[in-house]
Design a protein around this motif. Structure first.
Motif, mmCIF file in Angstrom:
data_model
loop_
_atom_site.group_PDB
_atom_site.id
_atom_site.type_symbol
_atom_site.label_atom_id
_atom_site.label_comp_id
_atom_site.label_asym_id
_atom_site.label_seq_id
_atom_site.Cartn_x
_atom_site.Cartn_y
_atom_site.Cartn_z
ATOM 1 N N MET A 1 0.831 -1.189 0.000
ATOM 2 C CA MET A 1 0.000 0.000 0.000
ATOM 3 C C MET A 1 0.868 1.242 0.000
ATOM 4 O O MET A 1 0.567 2.210 -0.712
ATOM 5 C CB MET A 1 -0.907 0.016 1.256
ATOM 6 C CG MET A 1 -1.882 -1.114 1.325
ATOM 7 S SD MET A 1 -2.878 -1.250 -0.168
ATOM 8 C CE MET A 1 -3.148 -3.007 -0.172
ATOM 9 N N ARG A 21 10.196 -0.203 7.781
ATOM 10 C CA ARG A 21 11.012 -0.921 8.770
ATOM 11 C C ARG A 21 11.793 -2.054 8.107
ATOM 12 O O ARG A 21 12.988 -2.204 8.295
ATOM 13 C CB ARG A 21 10.116 -1.486 9.880
ATOM 14 C CG ARG A 21 10.906 -2.203 10.963
ATOM 15 C CD ARG A 21 10.016 -2.623 12.098
ATOM 16 N NE ARG A 21 8.956 -3.525 11.632
ATOM 17 C CZ ARG A 21 7.804 -3.688 12.273
ATOM 18 N NH1 ARG A 21 7.547 -3.003 13.372
ATOM 19 N NH2 ARG A 21 6.900 -4.527 11.785
ATOM 20 N N ARG A 22 11.072 -2.891 7.332
ATOM 21 C CA ARG A 22 11.765 -4.025 6.703
ATOM 22 C C ARG A 22 10.936 -4.468 5.505
ATOM 23 O O ARG A 22 9.877 -5.054 5.667
ATOM 24 C CB ARG A 22 11.910 -5.165 7.716
ATOM 25 C CG ARG A 22 12.782 -6.299 7.252
ATOM 26 C CD ARG A 22 13.600 -6.908 8.399
ATOM 27 N NE ARG A 22 12.793 -7.300 9.529
ATOM 28 C CZ ARG A 22 12.283 -8.511 9.737
ATOM 29 N NH1 ARG A 22 12.502 -9.470 8.866
ATOM 30 N NH2 ARG A 22 11.573 -8.776 10.814
ATOM 31 N N GLU A 25 9.647 -8.147 5.168
ATOM 32 C CA GLU A 25 8.572 -8.707 5.992
ATOM 33 C C GLU A 25 7.188 -8.321 5.448
ATOM 34 O O GLU A 25 6.166 -8.817 5.939
ATOM 35 C CB GLU A 25 8.690 -8.241 7.443
ATOM 36 C CG GLU A 25 8.310 -6.797 7.684
ATOM 37 C CD GLU A 25 8.548 -6.314 9.118
ATOM 38 O OE1 GLU A 25 8.882 -7.122 9.998
ATOM 39 O OE2 GLU A 25 8.408 -5.091 9.342
ATOM 40 N N ALA A 27 3.775 -8.165 3.627
ATOM 41 C CA ALA A 27 2.912 -9.191 3.023
ATOM 42 C C ALA A 27 2.895 -9.064 1.501
ATOM 43 O O ALA A 27 2.642 -10.036 0.790
ATOM 44 C CB ALA A 27 1.504 -9.081 3.586
ATOM 45 N N GLY A 28 3.195 -7.867 1.004
ATOM 46 C CA GLY A 28 3.267 -7.684 -0.446
ATOM 47 C C GLY A 28 4.302 -8.594 -1.097
ATOM 48 O O GLY A 28 4.171 -8.953 -2.271
ATOM 49 N N GLY A 33 -0.533 -13.347 -4.930
ATOM 50 C CA GLY A 33 -0.793 -12.445 -6.055
ATOM 51 C C GLY A 33 -2.058 -12.759 -6.837
ATOM 52 O O GLY A 33 -2.215 -12.305 -7.971
ATOM 53 N N MET A 34 -2.980 -13.494 -6.210
ATOM 54 C CA MET A 34 -4.244 -13.742 -6.925
ATOM 55 C C MET A 34 -5.065 -12.456 -6.961
ATOM 56 O O MET A 34 -5.097 -11.698 -5.994
ATOM 57 C CB MET A 34 -5.058 -14.824 -6.212
ATOM 58 C CG MET A 34 -4.484 -16.201 -6.381
ATOM 59 S SD MET A 34 -5.478 -17.411 -5.512
ATOM 60 C CE MET A 34 -5.262 -16.912 -3.822
ATOM 61 N N VAL A 156 9.005 3.627 12.396
ATOM 62 C CA VAL A 156 8.260 4.708 13.055
ATOM 63 C C VAL A 156 7.914 4.227 14.459
ATOM 64 O O VAL A 156 7.311 3.166 14.638
ATOM 65 C CB VAL A 156 6.992 5.074 12.254
ATOM 66 C CG1 VAL A 156 6.199 6.152 12.991
ATOM 67 C CG2 VAL A 156 7.366 5.561 10.866
ATOM 68 N N HIS A 318 -6.279 -7.570 4.630
ATOM 69 C CA HIS A 318 -6.406 -9.014 4.858
ATOM 70 C C HIS A 318 -5.945 -9.837 3.651
ATOM 71 O O HIS A 318 -4.809 -9.709 3.232
ATOM 72 C CB HIS A 318 -7.857 -9.342 5.266
ATOM 73 C CG HIS A 318 -8.020 -10.742 5.750
ATOM 74 N ND1 HIS A 318 -9.104 -11.521 5.430
ATOM 75 C CD2 HIS A 318 -7.231 -11.516 6.519
ATOM 76 C CE1 HIS A 318 -8.988 -12.714 5.991
ATOM 77 N NE2 HIS A 318 -7.849 -12.736 6.659
ATOM 78 N N ARG A 319 -6.825 -10.656 3.063
ATOM 79 C CA ARG A 319 -6.422 -11.617 2.019
ATOM 80 C C ARG A 319 -6.330 -10.993 0.638
ATOM 81 O O ARG A 319 -5.952 -11.675 -0.319
ATOM 82 C CB ARG A 319 -7.478 -12.736 1.916
ATOM 83 C CG ARG A 319 -7.675 -13.553 3.151
ATOM 84 C CD ARG A 319 -8.814 -14.548 2.936
ATOM 85 N NE ARG A 319 -8.542 -15.470 1.866
ATOM 86 C CZ ARG A 319 -7.923 -16.638 2.017
ATOM 87 N NH1 ARG A 319 -7.539 -17.007 3.206
ATOM 88 N NH2 ARG A 319 -7.703 -17.427 0.990
ATOM 89 N N ASN A 320 -6.728 -9.717 0.499
ATOM 90 C CA ASN A 320 -6.914 -9.180 -0.855
ATOM 91 C C ASN A 320 -6.146 -7.903 -1.140
ATOM 92 O O ASN A 320 -6.534 -7.120 -2.005
ATOM 93 C CB ASN A 320 -8.419 -8.976 -1.104
ATOM 94 C CG ASN A 320 -9.138 -10.305 -1.177
ATOM 95 O OD1 ASN A 320 -8.949 -11.059 -2.124
ATOM 96 N ND2 ASN A 320 -9.914 -10.605 -0.151
ATOM 97 N N GLY A 321 -5.049 -7.692 -0.427
ATOM 98 C CA GLY A 321 -4.333 -6.430 -0.572
ATOM 99 C C GLY A 321 -3.655 -6.239 -1.916
ATOM 100 O O GLY A 321 -3.520 -5.099 -2.379
ATOM 101 N N VAL A 322 -3.239 -7.306 -2.556
ATOM 102 C CA VAL A 322 -2.623 -7.146 -3.881
ATOM 103 C C VAL A 322 -3.711 -6.698 -4.862
ATOM 104 O O VAL A 322 -3.543 -5.737 -5.618
ATOM 105 C CB VAL A 322 -1.942 -8.450 -4.339
ATOM 106 C CG1 VAL A 322 -1.359 -8.289 -5.734
ATOM 107 C CG2 VAL A 322 -0.863 -8.861 -3.345
ATOM 108 N N LEU A 323 -4.844 -7.384 -4.810
ATOM 109 C CA LEU A 323 -5.982 -6.996 -5.644
ATOM 110 C C LEU A 323 -6.385 -5.547 -5.386
ATOM 111 O O LEU A 323 -6.621 -4.776 -6.321
ATOM 112 C CB LEU A 323 -7.169 -7.923 -5.325
ATOM 113 C CG LEU A 323 -8.530 -7.470 -5.856
ATOM 114 C CD1 LEU A 323 -8.576 -7.574 -7.374
ATOM 115 C CD2 LEU A 323 -9.661 -8.286 -5.228
#
Ligand SMILES: Cc1cc2nc3c(=O)[nH]c(=O)nc-3n(C[C@H](O)[C@H](O)[C@H](O)COP(=O)(O)OP(=O)(O)OC[C@H]3O[C@@H](n4cnc5c(N)ncnc54)[C@H](O)[C@@H]3O)c2cc1C
Length: 369
Positions: A1, A21-22, A25, A27-28, A33-34, A156, A318-323
C-alpha cells in the motif's frame, strides 16, 4: 500500500518519503498475487470494492510498467474453484459471476484434478500478478524514478500531535523514528498515510487490525502443466508463466506474530496439493515462506481518515491487498491531495471502509450499559 500510494502521489508531482522498517517482511512480498474477488467468494461492499479494483488493474499496471520499464507479471489466466458437489457449487456466494462446471468440464479446465472434486466454477475474469518477483520491484523502481525518497530500515516509533483544544488530540505534527543506523529522529510531518499492514495497531491502538499468519511454498512444475489458478478450500495453486507454482496458504489467526514455518502448516499445504492435483505432489519444492495478513473484524480494509487529522489510513486489507492496491492508491492519493473534492464514487468507498465503522459499532452497547 505504501509503494502504491507513493507512486500515485509522485505521479501527481508530490514529494513523498517512504519509511519502511523491513521491506522483506511486507505481506506484499509474501502473497500469492491472486486477483480473485470472485474466486474468494467475497460479498457485499467488499466484493464491489474488489470488482472495482480488478477493473482498474490493467490501467494501473500499465502505469507502473511505463514508469519502471519492467513487467509486473500480470496474467489474466482465470481461476477455477472446485467443489465436491453441484449443490455446494450452487451455494457459493459469487456463483452468479462464474461459469458452472460439471466433472467433465472441470477436467477440461484442470487436467489431472483430484477425483474428490465433482463440480466447479470458472471465474475467467479473475487472474494473478507476480507480486513477489515482479510487481513489488516494479513499484519500487517506478517510485524511485519519480523521485520518491526511501528510508529502508526506518521504524516509526510514535506519532506526534499538535496540542488539541478541549481535551481532543490535535493534528499530526511529526513522526518519531529509529533509522537503520539506530539513531532516533523527529521528522516533522503534517501529512502522512499509515500503511503498516498487520502492525498498524502498534502505532494507533484504536485500529482493530490484527495479524493472520499464512505459510506458503512453491513447486517447480513442468512448463504449461497448469494454466488456470486452482482455488480449493484451504489450499490454492497459482501457476506463474515460467512453470513455478505458488502454493498457499494457511490461515492462522491464533499464531499472532510468531515467526517461522510449522510442520502442521506445511503438512496442510502438502495434503491440499495431493487432493487438488495428485501429480503435483512429485514436483520439487523450491521455497517456503510465511507472512502476516493485516485483518480486521469484518475482513475489509480501513481507508481514508484516521483519528488524527493529517494522517490517513490504508491498512487492514487481509487476504486481498494485492488486488485492492490499485483502488486503494487511487482513493488515498485523491483523499490526501483533494480532500474536499473527491469524486462521488471515491466518497462512497471511503465512507464504506472508514475506520469509524468499528468505533460506531461499539458505541450502542456502550450507551446501553
Ligand atoms: C500468505 C499470504 C497470501 C496472500 N495472498 C494474497 C493474494 O493472493 N491476493 C491478494 O490480493 N492478497 C494476498 N495477500 C494479502 C496481501 O499480501 C496483503 O493484504 C497486503 O500485502 C497488505 O499490504 P500492506 O502494505 O498493508 O502491508 P504489508 O505488505 O505487510 O507492508 C507493511 C509494511 O509496513 C512496514 N512497517 C510496519 N510497521 C512499521 C513501522 N512502525 N515503521 C515503519 N515501517 C513499518 C513493514 O515493515 C512492511 O514493510 C496475502 C497475504 C499473505 C500473508
Amino acid at each position: 500500500m505504501g509503494l502504491a500510494i507513493a507512486h500515485q502521489l509522485a505521479r501527481r508531482g508530490e514529494a513523498v518519503q517512504v519509511l519502511s522498517r523491513r521491506r522483506s517482511e511486507a505481506a506484499g512480498f509474501v502473497a500469492a498475487g491472486m486477483l480473485a474477488p470472485h474466486a474468494e467468494g467475497l460479498s457485499g461492499n467488499l466484493l464491489a470494492l474488489g470488482q472495482a479494483a480488478l477493473a482498474r488493474v490493467p490501467h494501473w499496471v500499465a502505469q507502473i510498467e511505463a514508469d519502471s520499464g519492467v513487467s509486473c507479471g500480470l496474467r489474466p489466466c482465470g481461476i477455477v474453484v472446485p467443489f465436491t458437489s453441484a449443490a455446494e457449487r450452487d451455494a457459493y456466494p459469487t456463483v452468479a459471476w462464474g461459469e458452472a462446471l460439471d466433472r467433465t468440464a472441470l477436467e477440461r479446465e484442470v487436467p489431472g484434478i483430484g477425483c474428490a472434486w465433482q463440480a466447479g466454477l470458472l471465474f475467467a475474469q479473475d487472474g494473478q500478478i507476480d507480486n513477489r518477483r515482479q510487481l513489488m520491484r516494479a513499484l519500487e523502481r517506478a517510485c524511485a524514478g519519480l523521485g520518491v525518497q526511501f528510508q529502508e530500515g526506518a521504524e516509526v516509533l510514535a506519532l506526534e500531535r499538535t496540542a488539541g483544544g478541549s481535551g481532543t488530540g490535535g493534528a499530526l505534527a511529526a513522526v518519531h523514528l529509529r533509522t537503520a543506523e539506530g539513531e532516533e529522529q523527529r521528522l516533522p510531518a503534517q501529512r502522512a498515510v499509515l500503511t503498516c499492514g498487520a502492525w498498524s495497531a502498534r502505532l494507533l491502538p484504536e485500529l482493530p487490525v490484527f495479524p493472520v499468519k499464512g505459510q506458503m511454498l512453491s513447486l517447480q512444475a513442468p512448463r504449461q502443466a497448469l494454466s488456470r489458478v486452482i482455488f480449493g478450500p484451504g489450499t490454492y495453486l497459482v501457476p506463474r508463466s515460467d512453470g513455478l507454482v505458488v502454493v498457499g496458504a494457511t490461515s492462522e489467526p491464533q499464531a499472532g506474530f510468531s515467526d517461522g514455518l510449522t510442520p502442521a502448516g506445511q503438512r496442510q499445504l502438502q495434503a491440499g496439493v495431493a487432493s487438488l492435483l495428485p501429480e503435483a505432489i512429485s514436483w520439487p519444492p523450491m521455497e517456503r515462506w510465511w507472512g502476516f495478513r493485516p485483518c480486521t473484524p469484518d475482513e475489509g480494509p480501513l481507508l481514508g481518515d484516521s483519528p488524527i487529522p493529517g494522517l490517513w489510513l490504508a491498512c487492514g486489507h487481509h487476504r486481498n491487498g494485492v488486488l485492492l492496491a490499485s483502488i486503494t492508491a487511487e482513493l488515498l492519493s485523491a483523499a490526501v491531495l483533494e480532500p474536499a473534492s473527491s469524486p462521488a464514487d471515491s466518497i462512497h468507498w471511503l465512507n464504506a471502509f472508514a475506520w469509524t465503522r468499528f468505533r460506531d459499532r461499539a458505541q450502542p452497547s456502550t450507551r446501553q450499559t
